[in-house]
Design a protein around this motif. Sequence first.
Motif, mmCIF file in Angstrom:
data_model
loop_
_atom_site.group_PDB
_atom_site.id
_atom_site.type_symbol
_atom_site.label_atom_id
_atom_site.label_comp_id
_atom_site.label_asym_id
_atom_site.label_seq_id
_atom_site.Cartn_x
_atom_site.Cartn_y
_atom_site.Cartn_z
ATOM 1 N N LYS A 64 5.038 4.552 -7.496
ATOM 2 C CA LYS A 64 4.692 3.242 -8.045
ATOM 3 C C LYS A 64 3.182 3.112 -8.195
ATOM 4 N N ARG A 65 2.426 3.572 -7.185
ATOM 5 C CA ARG A 65 0.964 3.507 -7.280
ATOM 6 C C ARG A 65 0.456 4.363 -8.435
ATOM 7 N N HIS A 66 1.067 5.551 -8.606
ATOM 8 C CA HIS A 66 0.642 6.420 -9.714
ATOM 9 C C HIS A 66 0.975 5.798 -11.064
ATOM 10 N N GLN A 67 2.120 5.143 -11.154
ATOM 11 C CA GLN A 67 2.483 4.485 -12.408
ATOM 12 C C GLN A 67 1.526 3.346 -12.721
ATOM 13 N N ASP A 68 1.134 2.588 -11.693
ATOM 14 C CA ASP A 68 0.161 1.515 -11.909
ATOM 15 C C ASP A 68 -1.180 2.082 -12.356
ATOM 16 N N ALA A 69 -1.592 3.187 -11.725
ATOM 17 C CA ALA A 69 -2.848 3.833 -12.125
ATOM 18 C C ALA A 69 -2.757 4.341 -13.559
#
Length: 125
Positions: A64-69
């Motif tokens: 999820k953090r990578h997708q937000d980034a």
Amino acid sequence: FFFRQRRMFIFLQQTRTDASIKIQRIFRGHKGRENFAVAIALRSLEHKARPLYSLLENEGGEIKRHQDAQVGVKRALEEAKNAVSELEKEIAILNHTNAKYWDSDQITGTPQRYVTGLLRVSNIL
């Protein structure tokens, strides 16, 4: 003779019923033991799967953090593409003008007046 046949028929019918009940009881017992064995096997594997589930939850948060980034990078890339296209338009106009000075905010972000000859870009790009 008739009563004898009748008793024989009832006896055979009762035997068949008893046999079918016995088969059902054996089959249900077999299935019950099978389900119990599966439940024990699942319980024995539960301690092995618990760390994997926690790892999966941690990886899900990281994904999820990578997708937000990724969304932020895409937005920044789109803004950069827009800035490049605006700059290309301004350079195209600048290369065709004969004015001595040119007002632009593309260099420092603040509108300023520049000598046109210093801002001209050669066509090697």
